[in-house]
Design a protein around this motif. Sequence first.
Motif, PDB file in Angstrom:
ATOM      1  N   SER A   3       0.840  -1.205   0.000  1.00 59.09           N
ATOM      2  CA  SER A   3       0.000   0.000   0.000  1.00 59.09           C
ATOM      3  C   SER A   3       0.869   1.246   0.000  1.00 59.09           C
ATOM      4  CB  SER A   3      -0.893   0.032   1.236  1.00 59.09           C
ATOM      5  OG  SER A   3      -1.631  -1.141   1.305  1.00 59.09           O
TER       6      SER A   3
ATOM      7  N   ARG B 182       2.210   1.859  -3.382  1.00 60.52           N
ATOM      8  CA  ARG B 182       1.137   2.271  -4.283  1.00 60.52           C
ATOM      9  C   ARG B 182       0.796   3.746  -4.050  1.00 60.52           C
ATOM     10  NH1 ARG B 182      -4.343   0.946  -3.326  1.00 60.52           N
ATOM     11  NH2 ARG B 182      -5.365   1.654  -5.225  1.00 60.52           N
TER      12      ARG B 182
ATOM     13  N   PHE C  67      -7.393   5.216  -3.505  1.00 61.55           N
ATOM     14  CA  PHE C  67      -6.994   4.142  -2.589  1.00 61.55           C
ATOM     15  C   PHE C  67      -8.042   3.037  -2.529  1.00 61.55           C
ATOM     16  CE2 PHE C  67      -6.707   1.999   1.506  1.00 61.55           C
ATOM     17  CZ  PHE C  67      -5.381   1.595   1.457  1.00 61.55           C
TER      18      PHE C  67
ATOM     19  N   ILE D 296      -5.928   0.445   5.430  1.00 62.46           N
ATOM     20  CA  ILE D 296      -5.552  -0.842   4.830  1.00 62.46           C
ATOM     21  C   ILE D 296      -6.464  -1.941   5.375  1.00 62.46           C
ATOM     22  CG2 ILE D 296      -3.764  -2.632   4.815  1.00 62.46           C
ATOM     23  CD1 ILE D 296      -1.680  -0.390   4.686  1.00 62.46           C
TER      24      ILE D 296
ATOM     25  N   LYS E 192      -9.974  -1.612   3.871  1.00 65.43           N
ATOM     26  CA  LYS E 192     -10.033  -2.016   2.462  1.00 65.43           C
ATOM     27  C   LYS E 192      -9.967  -3.531   2.305  1.00 65.43           C
ATOM     28  CE  LYS E 192      -8.178  -1.476  -2.076  1.00 65.43           C
ATOM     29  NZ  LYS E 192      -7.011  -1.285  -2.891  1.00 65.43           N
TER      30      LYS E 192
END
Length: 345
Positions: free
Chosen positions: A114, A117, A240, A320, A323
């Motif tokens: 993450s 990214r 995201f 995180i 998600k």
Amino acid sequence: MPLAEIEKNLEHWVKTILAATSAQELERLKADIIGKSGVVTDAFKMLKDVSVDERKSFGEKLNKIKVQIEETIAQQRKKLEDYEISEKLKNETLDITLPVENDHFGGLHVITQSLRRIRDHYAARGFLVLDGPEIETDFYNFDALNIPKHHPARQSHDTFYLKGFDETLLRTQTSCVQIRAMQEYGVPIRMISIGKTYRNDQLDATHSPMFHQLEGLVVDRKPLTIGHLKSELKKFLEFFFEADSTAIRFRPSFFPFTEPGMEFDCKYTKKDGRLIITDQGDKWIELGGAGMVHPNVFKSCGIEGPVYGFAYAFGLDRIIMLKNGITDIRNLFDTDQRWLKYYGT
Ligand code: DAH
């Protein structure tokens, strides 16, 4: 079969057993000779008809034969097994000089994935992607952020101080990188910083004494408003969470380094335990803190004149987890290989 004949046959049986080429063949021979209705077993049944004088030696002889047959079978069985193993080894040799493909040498942790990214996303949009030290001074972590020595806001942070080093601490927030960035790059600036932060919290499913924050800062000489902040947050969330649409709401809050300060929530629904960010959602979830940069913060960075800025921070672990449908923050920092493989690359 009379004993004499059995004795006569013994040599032939032994030879036959030692010539057997399979376990099945051995089993059959065993059954025929010393099995339940094998010839030797049958001969034992004749024991009662043998005269008392001869019975002892008759029995002994038969027993000897039986033991010899058993031992020969065991010997041959072992030989066959050894042969089988050596054949297997011969056929299954590994050529260790061959290159190995598709092996798994480890992967990237879900946080690292993450983090990379997010950094790529911001870098592509022209933001500086900065790091700051995890061991900070009181000045960067508090004073410069308009949190003076005896400000009550300090208490809520439950800071880890470094023994023997005056006013040195593990940073409690990534907001200190805002200060370092403005000191170094001045105005205008667009930056993010992602990193570890520390607070003396008890470890449980939703708290960890070490956690990650994502900090964003935009400063310009041209007017910037809460509207710009909102659009910026929307862009990040849509990226995201891979969302088509978002709805953000602000709630007034207090952070000494912002004026006004606010917390922001986002609309969502849930699907298979995962959070789906969408403006069609029916619930709100709290995601972070934000605000317009306080004039005192600009002052402590030596920035004067008309200047505008907004800043925000997300709990990275939290987003995180949301998600990916992860419910326990401890999983992120454990070493359970199955978990790491599942969420890793
Ligand atoms: N540093 C704050 C915290 O850890 C979060 C935060 C709030 C960061 C407002 C900001 C901001 O940049 O503008 O609780």
